[in-house]
Design a protein around this motif. Structure first.
Motif, mmCIF file in Angstrom:
data_model
loop_
_atom_site.group_PDB
_atom_site.id
_atom_site.type_symbol
_atom_site.label_atom_id
_atom_site.label_comp_id
_atom_site.label_asym_id
_atom_site.label_seq_id
_atom_site.Cartn_x
_atom_site.Cartn_y
_atom_site.Cartn_z
ATOM 1 N N HIS A 10 35.653 -15.921 -30.729
ATOM 2 C CA HIS A 10 34.417 -15.683 -29.988
ATOM 3 C C HIS A 10 34.074 -16.999 -29.284
ATOM 4 C CE1 HIS A 10 33.887 -11.865 -32.133
ATOM 5 N NE2 HIS A 10 34.217 -12.526 -33.227
ATOM 6 N N TYR A 66 32.110 -19.183 -26.484
ATOM 7 C CA TYR A 66 30.854 -19.191 -25.727
ATOM 8 C C TYR A 66 30.928 -20.210 -24.600
ATOM 9 C CZ TYR A 66 29.000 -16.183 -29.305
ATOM 10 O OH TYR A 66 28.801 -15.113 -30.142
ATOM 11 N N ARG A 101 39.384 -15.131 -37.762
ATOM 12 C CA ARG A 101 38.305 -15.039 -36.771
ATOM 13 C C ARG A 101 37.675 -16.433 -36.636
ATOM 14 N NH1 ARG A 101 35.298 -10.438 -35.144
ATOM 15 N NH2 ARG A 101 36.238 -9.311 -36.893
ATOM 16 N N VAL A 143 28.254 -10.225 -33.446
ATOM 17 C CA VAL A 143 29.533 -10.793 -33.893
ATOM 18 C C VAL A 143 29.759 -10.542 -35.375
ATOM 19 C CG1 VAL A 143 30.758 -12.972 -34.269
ATOM 20 C CG2 VAL A 143 29.639 -12.529 -32.070
ATOM 21 N N VAL A 191 34.560 -18.685 -34.526
ATOM 22 C CA VAL A 191 33.393 -18.741 -33.645
ATOM 23 C C VAL A 191 33.336 -20.122 -33.015
ATOM 24 C CG1 VAL A 191 30.871 -18.696 -33.528
ATOM 25 C CG2 VAL A 191 32.086 -17.010 -34.921
ATOM 26 N N ASP A 206 35.279 -12.392 -26.257
ATOM 27 C CA ASP A 206 35.945 -12.045 -27.511
ATOM 28 C C ASP A 206 37.428 -11.888 -27.186
ATOM 29 O OD1 ASP A 206 33.391 -11.960 -28.584
ATOM 30 O OD2 ASP A 206 33.246 -9.780 -28.467
ATOM 31 N N GLU A 221 22.865 -11.699 -30.649
ATOM 32 C CA GLU A 221 24.273 -12.026 -30.441
ATOM 33 C C GLU A 221 24.958 -12.365 -31.760
ATOM 34 O OE1 GLU A 221 28.014 -12.995 -28.834
ATOM 35 O OE2 GLU A 221 26.386 -11.665 -28.219
ATOM 36 N N CYS A 223 29.876 -14.794 -23.665
ATOM 37 C CA CYS A 223 30.845 -14.854 -24.763
ATOM 38 C C CYS A 223 32.075 -14.040 -24.384
ATOM 39 C CB CYS A 223 30.242 -14.303 -26.051
ATOM 40 S SG CYS A 223 31.386 -14.345 -27.472
#
Length: 341
Positions: free
Chosen positions: A288, A290, A261, A167, A263, A336, A163, A334
């Motif tokens: 992203h 989760y 971006r 990404v 996470v 996106d 994963e 996840c």
């Protein structure tokens, strides 16, 4: 002898081997073969492995009992992380038996640990029983990168290697990349290696120390800012910053509107930080996100939470990814999600 093999680049070998072991398709009767930077990993069954390149080729037979299963007479369940083997056994005697077999096998192992607790506390660490060896510190290699870490002090899961690669392979040179819960850097460092300017934040000071060490291990310290603190404070410009020079100062720049971006790998409580993520997002930003969700509606709760937090942004869900099964009827997923101003 000829066997079906997964053909994979050498730098992806350990992550691929671990994934195949978890699915129970590795064969212990033959050796892994390397040729021109490519590994051929022998398997027992190629069905259901559509994501891999499968070839049939000649591989040497393993003549001597070398794997833990050869010594035990059954296939134990374990994970490898650098020089550490990780068990998850409730029976203490069975755990010790497996640990002895692991150390007696040909695996390049220094320590065997058994999980003694769940991930706990805001620093997301667990307790361990040290069955063999002494140190809980190791160096893990994943997709060509190295990560020093101490499992007793930081959170790290080798199961998420695929994963993380998915990404970070999307990252473009010149991006501004922000990891809100960075740990020892397994998202930040590959992103920096692809040319992004990256910021990694974590509440765990030991994780940030390892992150900084790992930037030097991987030659990306000039493109990484590692920050110890609560990401909500960091977004507002108040925390400790560790610079590429290694120095520390008391305050950091405000990162409002900075990120291209983001996470958000804190799946049990990422929704509590969505307002912060939105404040970090630039005019256009890919998040992203989760989550751990029930398999009846794995993506709905996260998507609704993001849309509610997005304020003036338009929201486009670009991908819905099942990362792994987490528990009965629960999935680690996840989303996106792209935000447009």
């Amino acid at each position: 002898m000829k066997l079906p093999c997964v053909r994979v680049e050498r730098e992806q070998g350990e992550a691929t081997r671990a994934a195949l072991a978890e699915r129970g398709v590795l064969t212990h009767d033959a050796e892994i073969v390397e040729h021109d930077g490519v590994l051929y990993i022998p398997i027992t069954d190629s069905s259901g492995l559509d994501e891999y390149e499968i070839v049939v080729r000649e591989v040497p037979r393993r003549e001597q009992p070398e794997m833990p299963a050869d010594l035990l007479g059954f296939e134990p369940s374990y994970e490898r992380l650098g020089g550490i083997v990780i068990l998850d056994e409730d029976d203490a005697e069975r755990a010790r038996e497996i640990a002895r077999a692991v150390m007696g096998s040909s695996l390049p192992v220094e320590t065997v640990l058994n999980r003694a607790s769940k991930v706990q506390g805001e620093l997301r660490v667990r307790e361990w029983d040290v069955l063999e060896g002494e140190s809980t510190e190791t160096v893990h290699r994943e997709y060509g990168f190295e990560y020093a870490l101490d499992l007793a002090a930081v959170y790290f899961s080798p199961r998420l290697a695929t994963e993380r690669h998915r990404v970070t392979e999307q990252v473009q040179e010149g991006e501004q990349f922000f990891d809100m819960f960075a740990g020892v850097g397994p998202f930040v460092i590959p992103a920096a290696a692809r040319g992004a300017q990256t910021v990694g934040v974590d509440l765990n000071e030991r994780a940030i120390e390892y992150l900084w060490e790992n930037t030097h291990r991987n030659g990306v310290s000039d493109r990484v800012t590692a920050i110890h603190g609560d990401v909500r404070d960091v977004a507002a410009g108040s925390s400790d910053e560790r610079h590429s020079s290694g120095g520390v100062r008391d305050t950091v720049p405000e990162y409002t509107g900075w990120a291209d971006r983001i996470v958000m790998n804190l799946p049990h409580s990422a929704d509590d930080f969505l307002d912060t993520a939105v404040s970090l997002a630039g005019e256009e930003c890919l998040i992203h996100y989760y989550d751990i969700a029930h398999d009846e509606d794995p993506f709905g709760p996260g998507e609704r939470a993001i849309r509610e937090a997005a304020n003036e942004y338009e929201v486009s869900v670009e991908n819905r990814q099942v990362v792994r099964s987490y528990a009965p009827h629960e999935l680690n997923v996840c989303l996106d999600v792209r935000l447009f101003s």
